[in-house]
Motif scaffolding. Structure first.
Motif, PDB file in Angstrom:
ATOM      1  N   HIS A  95       0.814  -1.216   0.000  1.00 21.78           N
ATOM      2  CA  HIS A  95       0.000   0.000   0.000  1.00 21.78           C
ATOM      3  C   HIS A  95       0.847   1.265   0.000  1.00 21.78           C
ATOM      4  O   HIS A  95       1.994   1.280   0.444  1.00 21.78           O
ATOM      5  N   GLY A  96       0.244   2.329  -0.510  1.00 19.76           N
ATOM      6  CA  GLY A  96       0.870   3.644  -0.467  1.00 19.76           C
ATOM      7  C   GLY A  96       0.516   4.393   0.811  1.00 19.76           C
ATOM      8  O   GLY A  96      -0.035   3.833   1.760  1.00 19.76           O
ATOM      9  N   GLY A  97       0.851   5.689   0.806  1.00 18.36           N
ATOM     10  CA  GLY A  97       0.590   6.518   1.974  1.00 18.36           C
ATOM     11  C   GLY A  97       1.797   7.300   2.447  1.00 18.36           C
ATOM     12  O   GLY A  97       1.864   7.709   3.603  1.00 18.36           O
ATOM     13  N   GLY A  98       2.752   7.519   1.542  1.00 18.98           N
ATOM     14  CA  GLY A  98       3.917   8.337   1.896  1.00 18.98           C
ATOM     15  C   GLY A  98       4.840   7.694   2.908  1.00 18.98           C
ATOM     16  O   GLY A  98       5.597   8.391   3.582  1.00 18.98           O
ATOM     17  N   TRP A  99       4.797   6.369   3.021  1.00 27.17           N
ATOM     18  CA  TRP A  99       5.573   5.614   4.027  1.00 27.17           C
ATOM     19  C   TRP A  99       5.207   6.002   5.451  1.00 27.17           C
ATOM     20  O   TRP A  99       5.925   5.644   6.389  1.00 27.17           O
ATOM     21  N   ARG A 100       4.075   6.712   5.637  1.00 28.86           N
ATOM     22  CA  ARG A 100       3.710   7.143   6.987  1.00 28.86           C
ATOM     23  C   ARG A 100       2.235   6.950   7.292  1.00 28.86           C
ATOM     24  O   ARG A 100       1.767   7.349   8.353  1.00 28.86           O
ATOM     25  N   ALA A 101       1.490   6.347   6.371  1.00 29.97           N
ATOM     26  CA  ALA A 101       0.074   6.059   6.567  1.00 29.97           C
ATOM     27  C   ALA A 101      -0.318   4.972   5.585  1.00 29.97           C
ATOM     28  O   ALA A 101       0.473   4.586   4.721  1.00 29.97           O
ATOM     29  N   ARG A 102      -1.555   4.493   5.706  1.00 31.38           N
ATOM     30  CA  ARG A 102      -2.042   3.441   4.809  1.00 31.38           C
ATOM     31  C   ARG A 102      -3.073   4.038   3.860  1.00 31.38           C
ATOM     32  O   ARG A 102      -4.147   4.475   4.286  1.00 31.38           O
ATOM     33  N   ALA A 103      -2.765   4.060   2.570  1.00 28.97           N
ATOM     34  CA  ALA A 103      -3.718   4.525   1.566  1.00 28.97           C
ATOM     35  C   ALA A 103      -4.799   3.464   1.360  1.00 28.97           C
ATOM     36  O   ALA A 103      -4.632   2.297   1.715  1.00 28.97           O
ATOM     37  N   HIS A 104      -5.911   3.867   0.753  1.00 29.79           N
ATOM     38  CA  HIS A 104      -7.055   2.974   0.646  1.00 29.79           C
ATOM     39  C   HIS A 104      -6.883   1.902  -0.434  1.00 29.79           C
ATOM     40  O   HIS A 104      -7.493   0.837  -0.352  1.00 29.79           O
ATOM     41  N   GLU A 105      -6.063   2.154  -1.452  1.00 27.90           N
ATOM     42  CA  GLU A 105      -5.926   1.197  -2.552  1.00 27.90           C
ATOM     43  C   GLU A 105      -5.343  -0.124  -2.047  1.00 27.90           C
ATOM     44  O   GLU A 105      -4.291  -0.140  -1.403  1.00 27.90           O
ATOM     45  N   ASP A 106      -6.029  -1.237  -2.376  1.00 27.25           N
ATOM     46  CA  ASP A 106      -5.581  -2.544  -1.889  1.00 27.25           C
ATOM     47  C   ASP A 106      -5.234  -3.525  -2.999  1.00 27.25           C
ATOM     48  O   ASP A 106      -4.943  -4.700  -2.725  1.00 27.25           O
ATOM     49  N   ASP A 113      -7.880   5.083 -10.401  1.00 24.62           N
ATOM     50  CA  ASP A 113      -8.648   3.879 -10.132  1.00 24.62           C
ATOM     51  C   ASP A 113      -8.058   2.709 -10.926  1.00 24.62           C
ATOM     52  O   ASP A 113      -8.059   2.722 -12.158  1.00 24.62           O
ATOM     53  N   LEU A 114      -7.579   1.690 -10.238  1.00 23.49           N
ATOM     54  CA  LEU A 114      -6.965   0.554 -10.933  1.00 23.49           C
ATOM     55  C   LEU A 114      -7.963  -0.206 -11.799  1.00 23.49           C
ATOM     56  O   LEU A 114      -7.555  -0.946 -12.703  1.00 23.49           O
ATOM     57  N   ALA A 115      -9.249  -0.038 -11.547  1.00 32.90           N
ATOM     58  CA  ALA A 115     -10.260  -0.704 -12.359  1.00 32.90           C
ATOM     59  C   ALA A 115     -10.583   0.068 -13.633  1.00 32.90           C
ATOM     60  O   ALA A 115     -11.376  -0.409 -14.460  1.00 32.90           O
ATOM     61  N   ARG A 116      -9.997   1.239 -13.809  1.00 28.27           N
ATOM     62  CA  ARG A 116     -10.249   2.010 -15.026  1.00 28.27           C
ATOM     63  C   ARG A 116      -9.842   1.180 -16.244  1.00 28.27           C
ATOM     64  O   ARG A 116      -8.799   0.506 -16.204  1.00 28.27           O
ATOM     65  N   PRO A 117     -10.627   1.198 -17.319  1.00 26.68           N
ATOM     66  CA  PRO A 117     -10.375   0.280 -18.436  1.00 26.68           C
ATOM     67  C   PRO A 117      -8.958   0.325 -18.988  1.00 26.68           C
ATOM     68  O   PRO A 117      -8.372  -0.725 -19.291  1.00 26.68           O
ATOM     69  N   ASP A 118      -8.379   1.525 -19.144  1.00 21.70           N
ATOM     70  CA  ASP A 118      -7.034   1.558 -19.735  1.00 21.70           C
ATOM     71  C   ASP A 118      -5.998   0.985 -18.784  1.00 21.70           C
ATOM     72  O   ASP A 118      -5.086   0.259 -19.192  1.00 21.70           O
ATOM     73  N   LEU A 119      -6.145   1.251 -17.469  1.00 24.34           N
ATOM     74  CA  LEU A 119      -5.197   0.704 -16.509  1.00 24.34           C
ATOM     75  C   LEU A 119      -5.319  -0.810 -16.412  1.00 24.34           C
ATOM     76  O   LEU A 119      -4.314  -1.525 -16.304  1.00 24.34           O
TER      77      LEU A 119
END
Length: 217
Positions: free
Chosen positions: A11-22, A193-199
């Motif tokens: 996960h992301g978050g600047g190495w100091r928190a947990r971002a929502h993307e899983d 959004d990782l679910a975006r069609p191009d991604l």
């Protein structure tokens, strides 16, 4: 769906928190997505985070399934570190999927866009990044090229927190060092959004290039 590989998601978050993307959006591409945690920068300095995700990668291995590592933002940087350096040895990871990853602590454009006193790299290292500093050099992704591991880099053109030029520059260096490299520079900013069609299509094409073909049902 038949599983083609295991994806350790960082996960992301600047190495100091947990971002929502899983990373769950990638599971439909035939991946078993396993989350990885790591100590935040206020708990431990670099390279403790690399140690933690390597330990998570060892636990995530599953039989003969290829192991990939992926992540977004700060997690993308850690995914690249693990993939390029290896879990236990260089070349023991099948590929890396890095989304809008900060890869250069000395990038002046990125530092210009941060508020005064708010630099995630400084928090990670325990001091401001500096040329010639061993910790800065070790945290710079391009220091660790040469294992030949395939890499997917995805970045939004309008990303302000992490300038897209970092992905472009790293892609050139990866190619020069012999890494099969896919770069998708697309519309949008940070944390797409990782679910975006191009991604999704880009990730599917990358996986088809590095994983065995799924058996027919």
């Amino acid at each position: 769906m038949t599983e083609r590989g295991v994806l350790l998601w960082i996960h992301g978050g600047g190495w100091r928190a947990r971002a929502h993307e899983d990373g769950a959006a990638l599971a439909s591409l035939g991946l078993r997505v396993v989350p990885a945690g790591y100590r935040f920068s206020h708990q431990a300095r670099w390279p403790a985070q690399l140690d933690d995700v390597r330990a998570a990668a060892r636990a995530a291995r599953a039989g003969d399934l290829p192991l990939l590592v992926g992540g977004d933002s700060a997690g993308g940087m850690l995914a690249l570190q693990v993939a390029l350096r290896g879990v236990d040895r260089p070349g023991d990871v099948a590929g890396a999927l890095a989304y809008w990853a900060p890869v250069d602590p000395l990038d002046p454009e990125q530092r210009r866009h941060r508020p005064p006193g708010d630099d995630p790299w400084t928090d990670l290292l325990g001091h401001p990044p500096a040329a010639g500093d061993p910790a800065t050099t070790d945290a710079t992704v391009a220091t660790h090229l040469g294992s030949g591991v395939p890499v997917l880099l995805v970045h939004g053109r309008d990303d302000v927190p992490v300038p897209a030029a970092q992905a472009v520059g790293l892609a050139a260096r990866l190619l020069a060092a012999g890494h099969p490299t896919h770069l998708w520079l697309t519309h949008g900013g940070h944390a797409l959004d990782l679910a975006r069609p191009d991604l999704r299509a880009v990730a599917a094409a990358f996986l088809d290039s590095v994983l065995p073909e799924a058996p027919a049902d």
